[in-house]
Design an enzyme around this catalytic site. Structure first.
Site, mmCIF file in Angstrom:
data_model
loop_
_atom_site.group_PDB
_atom_site.id
_atom_site.type_symbol
_atom_site.label_atom_id
_atom_site.label_comp_id
_atom_site.label_asym_id
_atom_site.label_seq_id
_atom_site.Cartn_x
_atom_site.Cartn_y
_atom_site.Cartn_z
ATOM 1 N N LYS A 16 0.829 -1.215 0.000
ATOM 2 C CA LYS A 16 0.000 0.000 0.000
ATOM 3 C C LYS A 16 0.857 1.256 0.000
ATOM 4 C CE LYS A 16 -2.867 0.891 3.638
ATOM 5 N NZ LYS A 16 -2.805 2.264 4.180
ATOM 6 N N ARG A 21 2.853 5.888 -3.304
ATOM 7 C CA ARG A 21 4.018 6.672 -3.743
ATOM 8 C C ARG A 21 4.265 6.506 -5.234
ATOM 9 N NH1 ARG A 21 4.234 5.722 1.513
ATOM 10 N NH2 ARG A 21 5.437 7.047 2.925
ATOM 11 N N GLY A 91 -5.039 8.179 5.432
ATOM 12 C CA GLY A 91 -4.129 9.170 6.001
ATOM 13 C C GLY A 91 -2.939 9.442 5.084
ATOM 14 N N SER A 164 7.455 9.455 11.921
ATOM 15 C CA SER A 164 6.288 9.265 11.063
ATOM 16 C C SER A 164 6.688 9.421 9.602
ATOM 17 C CB SER A 164 5.203 10.290 11.401
ATOM 18 O OG SER A 164 4.305 10.423 10.303
ATOM 19 N N GLN A 166 4.689 9.564 7.183
ATOM 20 C CA GLN A 166 3.776 10.487 6.498
ATOM 21 C C GLN A 166 4.232 11.928 6.697
ATOM 22 O OE1 GLN A 166 -0.137 9.379 7.869
ATOM 23 N NE2 GLN A 166 -0.109 7.469 6.710
ATOM 24 N N ASP A 316 2.154 -1.031 11.872
ATOM 25 C CA ASP A 316 0.870 -1.516 11.364
ATOM 26 C C ASP A 316 0.638 -2.989 11.700
ATOM 27 O OD1 ASP A 316 0.434 0.999 10.358
ATOM 28 O OD2 ASP A 316 0.999 0.505 8.301
ATOM 29 N N LYS A 343 -4.532 6.110 14.709
ATOM 30 C CA LYS A 343 -4.612 5.435 13.397
ATOM 31 C C LYS A 343 -6.088 5.417 12.959
ATOM 32 C CE LYS A 343 -0.309 4.758 12.717
ATOM 33 N NZ LYS A 343 0.329 5.466 11.606
ATOM 34 N N ARG A 347 -6.248 2.048 18.024
ATOM 35 C CA ARG A 347 -5.978 0.601 17.936
ATOM 36 C C ARG A 347 -5.663 -0.023 19.289
ATOM 37 N NH1 ARG A 347 -2.907 0.571 12.055
ATOM 38 N NH2 ARG A 347 -4.848 0.657 10.900
ATOM 39 N N ARG A 389 -7.300 -3.066 9.802
ATOM 40 C CA ARG A 389 -6.296 -3.933 10.432
ATOM 41 C C ARG A 389 -6.863 -4.661 11.658
ATOM 42 N NH1 ARG A 389 -2.428 -3.545 7.050
ATOM 43 N NH2 ARG A 389 -1.831 -1.525 6.186
#
Ligand code: S3P
Length: 430
Positions: A16, A21, A91, A164, A166, A316, A343, A347, A389
């Site tokens: 993913k 990307r 996200g 992170s 991101q 993850d 997330k 979680r 997840r």
């Protein structure tokens, strides 16, 4: 059920993170990129839709992973979107697109579903604002929906309080789209797919590791991105569910052609400590990313402790690790994982309440959890909280012989792994 003898061979959808990307960066390249095995989950489809709304010729990925061609527009020639950019549950779409939009001179509005609208965007807004990007919060502070207007940016040397990928990627992409130099220091190296892929497209990116384990990534702006030809390897995070199933159900499984970037495979190191027989085979490097097969063999498992420094490499995978721990002997402790609270769902809370609903002894920590495993059948009903997840982790636990677990919303797996339940059923023979 497969016996302990011959290992079953399976494949999982394209990674993913790499799929997002590959689509984004080839849209920014000058020339035609050819991409194969791009994941067709809902998150990646959201990225393709957003790029199309910005004038990029990006086809929708298909379930068969067939080749798609992306005609790049160059880093600064996106066009003002006619409508709000809908990032759905993703996200990665929202945060990386903020970086790409930072260098564009028009105004765009990004939004997402209820889960994404509750997730923190300030972590990306702050560094981008320091570069000169203007934001308008359209609902709540530091949350989507947000308007962004970029343009003439200044360079940035940023120290991020969190590891992170991101955040790091958004800043690197702002440097690229704004044509300025940037650097990001993070406390521990987060997944480095952005750095590797941009480098393979001719962008000068370098990484320095400091004595305290923190890492600085620098990007120098330099002309056009070269197009790529890229075969997206299978998603290690998807493979993790089947490795977990193999270990819990006592069967051998080989997941073929999986991304084995060490910033993603921390779960393997933790499983080895738990006594799992997991091995990487046929490892090679394809387009800058390590790729290979992963084999899991029946093993008896013991609890372990996972430290904060390990978390970015298995972020993850904590849901599937927690369900594996529920069947391991003794205690498994996960700390330094406070990021899991922001997330697709909280979680930590989701794992704790679901494991308790199944009768597993579990303790909630502010930044993690302690699971006391036991080798006995688990029965009950779990809630996904809309999180793919959580659904898949408990799907794996429910597929173990003698367990009987129902999941409230199985459809949510389609966010990252549309064929998950079909492939799991094929393994169990159900
Ligand atoms: C991702 C980074 C991770 C991860 C997410 C995908 C990415 O988030 O949890 O599923 O593709 O960059 P962080 O921003 O917390 O690293």
């Amino acid at each position: 059920m497969t016996g302990a003898g011959r290992a079953r061979r399976v494949r999982v959808p394209g990674d993913k993170s790499l799929s997002h990307r590959a689509l984004m960066f080839s849209a920014l390249a000058e020339g035609t990129s050819e991409l194969r095995n791009v994941q067709a989950g809902e998150d990646v489809r959201a990225t393709a839709r957003v790029l199309r709304a910005l004038g990029c010729a990006v086809p929708q990925p298909t379930d068969d992973g067939g080749a798609i061609r992306v005609e790049g527009r160059g880093v600064r020639s996106l066009v003002a979107p006619p409508d709000v950019l809908e990032c759905a549950n993703s996200g990665t779409t929202a945060r990386l697109m903020l970086g790409i939009l930072a260098g564009q001179t028009f105004r765009s509005v990004l939004t997402g579903d209820a889960s994404l609208q509750s997730r923190p965007m300030g972590r990306v807004m702050r560094p981008l604002a320091a570069m000169g990007v203007r934001f308008q919060e359209l609902a709540r502070p530091e949350r989507l929906p947000l308007a962004i207007e970029g343009g003439a940016l200044s360079g940035l040397e940023y120290t991020s309080p969190i590891a992170s990928a991101q955040v790091k990627s958004a800043i690197l992409l702002a440097g690229l789209s704004g044509e300025v130099d940037v650097s990001v220091r993070e406390p521990v190296l987060s997944r480095d797919h952005t750095e590797r892929m941009l480098a393979s497209m001719g962008v000068p990116v370098s990484t320095d590791t400091h004595a305290d384990g923190s890492v600085t990534v620098r990007l120098r702006h330099a002309g056009a991105l070269r197009p790529i030809s890229f075969d997206v390897p299978g998603d290690f995070s998807a493979a993790a569910y089947f490795l977990g199933f193999a270990l819990l159900a006592g069967c051998g499984i080989i997941v073929e052609h999986v991304g084995l970037n060490p910033t993603r495979t921390g779960l393997l190191r933790v499983l080895e400590r738990m006594g799992a027989r997991v091995t990487q085979e046929n490892v090679r490097v394809e387009a800058g990313e390590p790729v290979g097969d992963v084999r899991a063999e029946p093993s008896s498992l013991e609890g372990t402790s996972v430290s904060a420094a390990e978390i970015p490499s298995l972020l993850d995978e904590v849901p599937v690790l927690a369900v594996i721990a529920a069947r391991a002997a003794g205690e498994t402790t996960v700390r330094g994982a406070g990021e899991l609270r922001v997330k697709e769902s909280d979680r930590i809370a989701a794992l704790v309440s679901n494991l308790r609903a199944l009768g597993v002894a579990v303790e909630e920590l502010t930044d993690g959890l302690v699971v006391r495993g036991a080798d006995r059948p688990l029965r009950g009903h779990v809630q996904t909280y809309g999180d793919h997840r959580i659904a898949m982790a408990f799907g794996v636990l429910g597929a173990v012989p003698d367990n009987d677990i129902t999941v409230d919303d199985t459809n949510v797996a389609a966010v990252s792994f549309p064929s998950f339940w079909r492939q799991l059923d094929a393994l169990t023979g159900r």
